[in-house]
Motif scaffolding. Structure first.
Motif, PDB file in Angstrom:
ATOM      1  N   CYS A   1       8.056  -6.481   5.401  1.00 20.72           N
ATOM      2  CA  CYS A   1       6.958  -5.589   5.794  1.00 20.72           C
ATOM      3  C   CYS A   1       7.467  -4.351   6.525  1.00 20.72           C
ATOM      4  O   CYS A   1       8.324  -4.436   7.390  1.00 20.72           O
ATOM      5  N   ILE A   2       6.949  -3.189   6.149  1.00 20.34           N
ATOM      6  CA  ILE A   2       7.372  -1.950   6.813  1.00 20.34           C
ATOM      7  C   ILE A   2       6.277  -1.418   7.758  1.00 20.34           C
ATOM      8  O   ILE A   2       6.320  -0.267   8.178  1.00 20.34           O
TER       9      ILE A   2
ATOM     10  N   CYS B   1       3.185  -0.496   7.430  1.00 13.07           N
ATOM     11  CA  CYS B   1       2.418   0.690   7.050  1.00 13.07           C
ATOM     12  C   CYS B   1       0.941   0.514   7.410  1.00 13.07           C
ATOM     13  O   CYS B   1       0.199   1.475   7.447  1.00 13.07           O
ATOM     14  N   THR B   2       0.503  -0.734   7.601  1.00  8.71           N
ATOM     15  CA  THR B   2      -0.879  -1.115   7.970  1.00  8.71           C
ATOM     16  C   THR B   2      -1.918  -0.840   6.888  1.00  8.71           C
ATOM     17  O   THR B   2      -3.110  -0.861   7.147  1.00  8.71           O
TER      18      THR B   2
ATOM     19  N   CYS C   1      -2.677  -2.862   4.504  1.00  6.84           N
ATOM     20  CA  CYS C   1      -3.423  -4.114   4.300  1.00  6.84           C
ATOM     21  C   CYS C   1      -4.471  -4.287   5.395  1.00  6.84           C
ATOM     22  O   CYS C   1      -5.615  -4.670   5.111  1.00  6.84           O
TER      23      CYS C   1
ATOM     24  N   CYS D   1       0.135  -2.983  -0.927  1.00  9.89           N
ATOM     25  CA  CYS D   1       1.385  -3.143  -0.175  1.00  9.89           C
ATOM     26  C   CYS D   1       2.507  -2.383  -0.894  1.00  9.89           C
ATOM     27  O   CYS D   1       2.811  -2.667  -2.050  1.00  9.89           O
TER      28      CYS D   1
HETATM   29  S1  SF4 Z   1       0.644  -3.439   3.299  1.00 14.19           S
HETATM   30 FE1  SF4 Z   1       0.711  -4.755   5.096  1.00 14.19          FE
HETATM   31  S2  SF4 Z   1       2.236  -6.310   4.601  1.00 14.19           S
HETATM   32 FE2  SF4 Z   1       2.567  -4.593   3.185  1.00 14.19          FE
HETATM   33  S3  SF4 Z   1       4.100  -3.334   4.186  1.00 14.19           S
HETATM   34 FE3  SF4 Z   1       2.114  -2.517   4.760  1.00 14.19          FE
HETATM   35  S4  SF4 Z   1       1.647  -3.533   6.678  1.00 14.19           S
HETATM   36 FE4  SF4 Z   1       3.289  -4.695   5.734  1.00 14.19          FE
END
Ligand code: SF4
Ligand code: FES
Length: 688
Positions: A146-147, A149-150, A152, A196
């Motif tokens: 996980c990076i 990015c938020t 999700c 994601c």
């Molecule tokens: S979508 Fe969610 S699980 Fe995927 S990288 Fe971004 S924060 Fe992490």
């Protein structure tokens, strides 16, 4: 409207645009991770850095408003260096397990690393391990990837409308997950897999089963509900490997529901792949000729008025039109596509359609739900209502049972008498109605499948007439169907003819002996135990309730296995395409019916798909306007009568088991189990 220069090109963008949007308008591609056009801006990954004149350092373009006179550069050495730096930082903790990561080939991080990534790592310490989370039977997690990015988190809270995902810890200790380990309860949860940008969230059923370049991709239409979501079916050999959304701004935007995405494993289980005939009480495999002969022998000895046909929820328009013509040739008026007994009529098209259109919901300022739970009956319609609510200035009210719809709803009452009070102007809600500019009503199947469904429909129409729901520039009257076949069936007129019996009448006729031969076209949701001694011919794709009761089984093709037309609840005809061939001897349904018509001595002049489609268009102009909406005139519909005081309830009880494909799906069964007993989604050692 600010005008700015991007890489020497002048562009004018709408006020409120960001620098990133201005770059896109200028045809420049800026890499992003956290930005998504349908989500709020987070501005936390820094991948979209660009140079802006008079700014001391590169700026995150997704979070920077575009201003008049800005000079933006997207490809300078400084920008390049900044992007390299961002990637180096992201890759510090990323496990780089691309050879086994399921996102391989579809991973934004992999793609961008190829362009900007460093060729070696300066990081010599241990990488940060993060425990995987249990998000239920649909989403596999590899949180080390996980990076942060938020995307999700933002999707689940903004679009799906539930507060179940979030970030805990700070800095190096930040982790994404559910607050308490449990399955995500949203029916839209699968969309976070697509969002994601790395391989942290994957599809659990699809994981490690195929690579994207091995898959055959077919653009088609979903039939799990009546929304008609645009989907892409990815298949490997004869097996559907996954179902993904296709962009259609008018219908599903770029989302699909979990049932649409994950029920496909049901396509490989409990299939009917060979004709069968019941001999000595047991269904035995046979060939087409023998199966047709068994039907012929029965139909010949039966009087036409003792034969009936019921159409199921996933039938396509081609099959329905051939069935209609065949029944007409046999000479029976007993035919019905309203398997659940919904009191809608075939004549006035505005009376059974979602006239406002799904995209049109965004124009409404007052939405009245009557006997419907759009969250489970049409998840994407619900997502659109939530979108409208988030824009502000809209009131949503409900008549019927209360449940969480992911946005605030005013409960006006449980039974149809509340609707009558509003029509009579005796309800406090009328004040709001008077002020509304674009009011809309959504009448669900919970209101229509009752005995007084016709009277409720008439009341809803009266409300529409008396309170400005229908004008030249606006039609706020809507029926929300749950069956993919229903609007198409009504367009084609698959309702009882003169003196004909409806579904309840046919079932009653089977019980008393007035009907002795019943044809079921994929109809599984009727009470099979009430069919008495009737001879049942079941044509369909799954060994569900209809097949168990059948005397003759004619194996048909499922929705992914045929080129066929479905009309969604808006009245929009859409074409699905064949993604895999039907198994064994199974065939496209219209072909089976055409061949059967010949065996029965009533050969229909419909020898090609083109001829069948021409026949459909002859009956309704909707089939001549694929992907479009043919406006329906506002005509009288509904039946005047007394309404019963009983509360309106949504007909859908188990969202994960509404049709034979979903019922055959192990994934849907696991979802049901996790949804009714969340504690069981975490298995213990005793589960093997
Ligand atoms: S979508 Fe969610 S699980 Fe995927 S990288 Fe971004 S924060 Fe992490
Ligand atoms: S895309 Fe702009 S900061 Fe992430």
């Amino acid at each position: 409207m600010p005008t700015l220069t991007v890489d020497g090109r002048e562009v004018t963008v709408p006020s409120g645009s960001t620098v990133l949007q201005a770059c896109e308008a200028a045809g420049r591609e800026v890499p992003v991770f956290c930005y998504h056009p349908r989500l709020n801006i987070a501005g936390n990954c820094r991948m979209c850095l660009v140079e802006i004149e008079r700014s001391p350092k590169p700026q995150a373009s997704c979070a920077m408003p575009a201003a008049d006179g800005m000079v933006v550069r997207t490809t300078t050495p400084q920008v390049e260096k900044a992007r390299k730096g961002v990637l180096e930082l992201l890759l510090i903790n990323h496990p780089l397990d691309c050879p086994i990561c399921d996102q391989g080939g579809e991973c934004d991080l992999q793609d961008l690393t190829l362009f900007y990534g460093p060729d070696h790592s300066r990081f010599a310490e241990n990488k940060r391990p993060v425990d995987d989370k249990n998000l239920g039977p649909l989403i596999a997690t590899h949180m080390t990837r996980c990076i942060h990015c938020t995307r999700c988190i933002r999707f689940i809270s903004e679009i799906a409308g539930i507060e179940e995902l979030g970030a805990t810890g700070r800095g190096e200790h930040m982790e994404i997950g559910t607050w308490i380990e449990r399955a995500v309860t949203s029916e839209l949860s699968g969309n976070i897999i697509d969002l994601c940008p790395v391989g942290a969230l994957n599809s659990k059923p699809y994981e490690y089963r195929a690579r994207t370049w091995e898959l055959r991709k077919t653009e088609t239409i979903d039939v799990m509900d009546a929304v008609g979501c645009n989907i892409r079916v990815d298949a490997k050999g004869q097996e559907v490997m996954r179902v993904l959304p296709r962009l259609n701004e008018e219908i599903n935007e770029e989302w699909i529901s979990d049932k649409t995405r994950f029920a496909y494993d049901g396509l490989m289980r409990r299939r009917l792949d060979v004709p069968m005939v019941r001999v000595d009480g047991k269904l035995r495999p046979t060939d087409w000729r023998t199966a047709f002969e068994a039907v012929r022998a029965r139909v010949q000895t039966s009087a036409p008025e003792r034969i009936g046909a019921i159409v199921g929820d996933m039938a396509d328009a081609e099959a329905m039109v051939v069935l209609k013509d065949l029944m007409a040739r046999i000479g029976t008026p007993h035919i019905d596509c309203r398997q659940d007994g919904a009191q809608v009529e075939a004549g006035a098209r505005a009376g059974y359609r979602f006239n406002t259109t799904i995209a049109g919901i965004e124009r409404s300022d007052l939405i009245l739900l009557v006997g419907t739970n759009p969250r489970y009956e049409a998840s994407l319609v619900n997502a659109r209502i939530r979108k409208r609510w988030r824009q502000g200035g809209a009131t949503i009210a409900r008549i019927g049972a209360a449940f969480d719809l992911t946005y605030p709803v005013q409960d006006l009452g449980a039974g149809p008498e509340t609707l009558a009070e509003i029509v009579a102007g005796n309800h406090s809600f009328c004040k709001l109605l008077e002020k509304a500019e674009h009011p809309m009503i959504i009448v669900g199947q919970g209101a229509l499948v009752r005995k007084d469904g016709g009277a409720i429909l008439a009341l809803a129409r009266k409300l529409a007439d008396s309170h400005g729901f229908v004008r030249d520039d606006w039609n706020g009257f809507n029926v929300l169907h749950t069956a993919a076949s229903r609007a198409g069936g009504l367009e084609l007129g698959l309702v009882p003819g003169e003196g004909g019996r409806d579904v309840a009448g046919m079932i009653d006729g089977c019980r008393t002996g007035a009907i002795d031969t019943l044809f079921l076209l994929g109809a599984d949701e009727i009470d099979m135990t009430a069919l008495g001694d009737a001879f049942v011919v079941y044509q369909g794709h799954h060994g569900d309730t209809g097949a168990h009761r059948a005397d003759v089984i004619l194996p048909g093709a499922a929705y992914t296995e045929k080129s066929a037309t479905w009309v969604n609840t808006e009245g929009r005809a859409q074409r699905g395409k064949l993604a895999t061939f039907p198994p064994g001897d199974a065939k496209e349904d219209w072909r089976i019916l055409r061949a059967l018509s010949e065996a029965l001595g009533h050969a229909l002049p419909l020898n090609s798909l083109g001829q069948v489609r021409a026949r459909m268009a002859e009956i309704s102009p909707v089939f001549d306007a694929i992907d479009e909406i043919v406006p329906a005139p506002w005509e009288p519909f509904g039946t005047e009568g007394e309404v019963d005081g009983a509360a309106l309830v949504s007909g859908l009880i188990n969202y994960y088991a509404t049709n034979s494909i979903a019922r055959a799906s192990a994934t849907m069964a696991a979802c049901y189990e996790a949804s009714v007993r969340p504690e069981d989604s975490v298995k213990t050692g005793t589960h093997g």
